[in-house]
Design an enzyme around this catalytic site. Structure first.
Site, short mmCIF file in Angstrom:
data_model
loop_
_atom_site.label_atom_id
_atom_site.label_comp_id
_atom_site.label_asym_id
_atom_site.label_seq_id
_atom_site.Cartn_x
_atom_site.Cartn_y
_atom_site.Cartn_z
N ARG A 263 20.19 20.18 1.15
CA ARG A 263 20.64 21.56 0.89
C ARG A 263 20.24 22.57 1.95
NH1 ARG A 263 19.97 23.74 -5.06
NH2 ARG A 263 17.74 23.48 -4.61
N ASP A 264 19.57 22.14 3.02
CA ASP A 264 19.24 23.10 4.08
C ASP A 264 19.27 22.42 5.45
OD1 ASP A 264 18.70 25.65 4.98
OD2 ASP A 264 16.54 25.54 4.67
N ILE A 265 20.33 21.66 5.69
CA ILE A 265 20.51 21.01 6.99
C ILE A 265 20.90 22.08 8.00
CG2 ILE A 265 21.86 19.34 8.30
CD1 ILE A 265 20.01 18.03 6.27
#
Length: 283
Positions: free
Chosen positions: A133-135
């Site tokens: 969810r935070d690439i």
């Protein structure tokens, strides 16, 4: 933000590696072993916030369940001087964002390895039941030979099952505006295809030197992810192949169903294409 002491219990702080609203990340020497580690420390102003400790506990749990050579290794949770901290593997290399800012041309020879190893990391997380969810480039450490370590598992979430995908409600919006998938922006239940979208943004930036969308404020930026057509990568990097342009376009599809179905599909494509029309020389 309060300055941390030079020593926290058995940890001698050596060099600050990163800073957030509630945490600082430091290279440290642990005594008496003199082992060099990285530690994520909750700052004094937030030390009594139970939510911050839970985030560290969550990141440790995700890391322990998804150990892989391309993902930063988590060791243990500790508390020193009243400050909760997470002890992690030290990988003393810059993040991909810093390298992109310094110039993407120098990264050319490393691009296939960087993208492949980052894809392996994401695929392994998905295999273990997590969506990151935070690439983003800031969360990818890169050695001079292109070796990669994915970091910051704090907002990773369990992949939804079939019922979750069909009936999942809205939740809090979490992520980084330049790399968020449309469904993530809307607060909908996300699966691995949200990470595929974010990875598409990273691959775009690695080839173009900038993310696919930019705006004067966060709202306009998020709206572009939802409705604007991303520019074609071969217009910004004339050495990019048609194959990689098509892959990025598919990864950045607005609807999850129009993206590659899994990271395994992405990896299969990555391994079968060339990224550049002309060979890129080492600098």
């Amino acid at each position: 933000m309060t300055k941390l002491p030079e020593k926290l219990g058995n940890f001698q702080l050596v060099k600050q590696l990163g800073v957030g609203r509630h945490c600082q990340i430091w290279e440290a020497i642990e005594h008496p072993s003199r082992c060099r580690v990285a530690i994520k420390v909750v700052v004094p102003e937030s030390a009594q916030d139970a939510g911050q400790r839970k985030l560290l506990e969550h990141e440790l749990r995700v890391g322990k369940s998804a150990e892989h050579p391309t993902i930063i290794r988590m060791d243990r949770l500790s508390e020193e001087g009243g400050l909760p901290l997470l002890v992690m593997e030290l990988f003393p290399h810059p993040n991909l964002k810093r390298l992109i800012v310094d110039g993407v041309d120098a990264l050319g020879p490393l691009v296939p390895r960087i993208i492949t190893e980052l894809s392996l990391a994401i695929d392994h997380l998905h295999t273990r039941g997590w969506v990151h969810r935070d690439i983003k480039p800031d969360n990818v450490l890169v050695a001079s030979d292109g070796q990669v370590k994915l970091i910051d598992l704090a907002i990773a979430a369990r992949l939804p099952g079939l019922l979750g995908r069909l009936f999942g409600g809205k939740g809090p919006v979490q992520g980084s505006p330049s790399y968020m998938a449309p469904e993530q922006i809307r607060g909908q239940t996300v699966d691995g295809r949200a990470d595929i979208y974010s990875l598409g943004c990273v691959v775009f930036e690695l080839l173009a030197g900038k993310p696919p969308f930019a705006a004067v404020n966060a709202n306009d930026l998020l709206n572009k992810h939802i409705s604007a057509t991303p520019p074609s990568i071969d217009k910004l990097n004339r050495n990019a192949t048609t194959s990689v342009s098509q892959l990025i376009r598919k990864m950045l599809a607005k609807k999850p169903a129009d993206r590659p179905a899994s990271m395994k599909e992405v990896l299969k494509t990555i391994r079968s294409i060339r990224f550049f029309e002309r060979a890129v020389a080492d600098t």
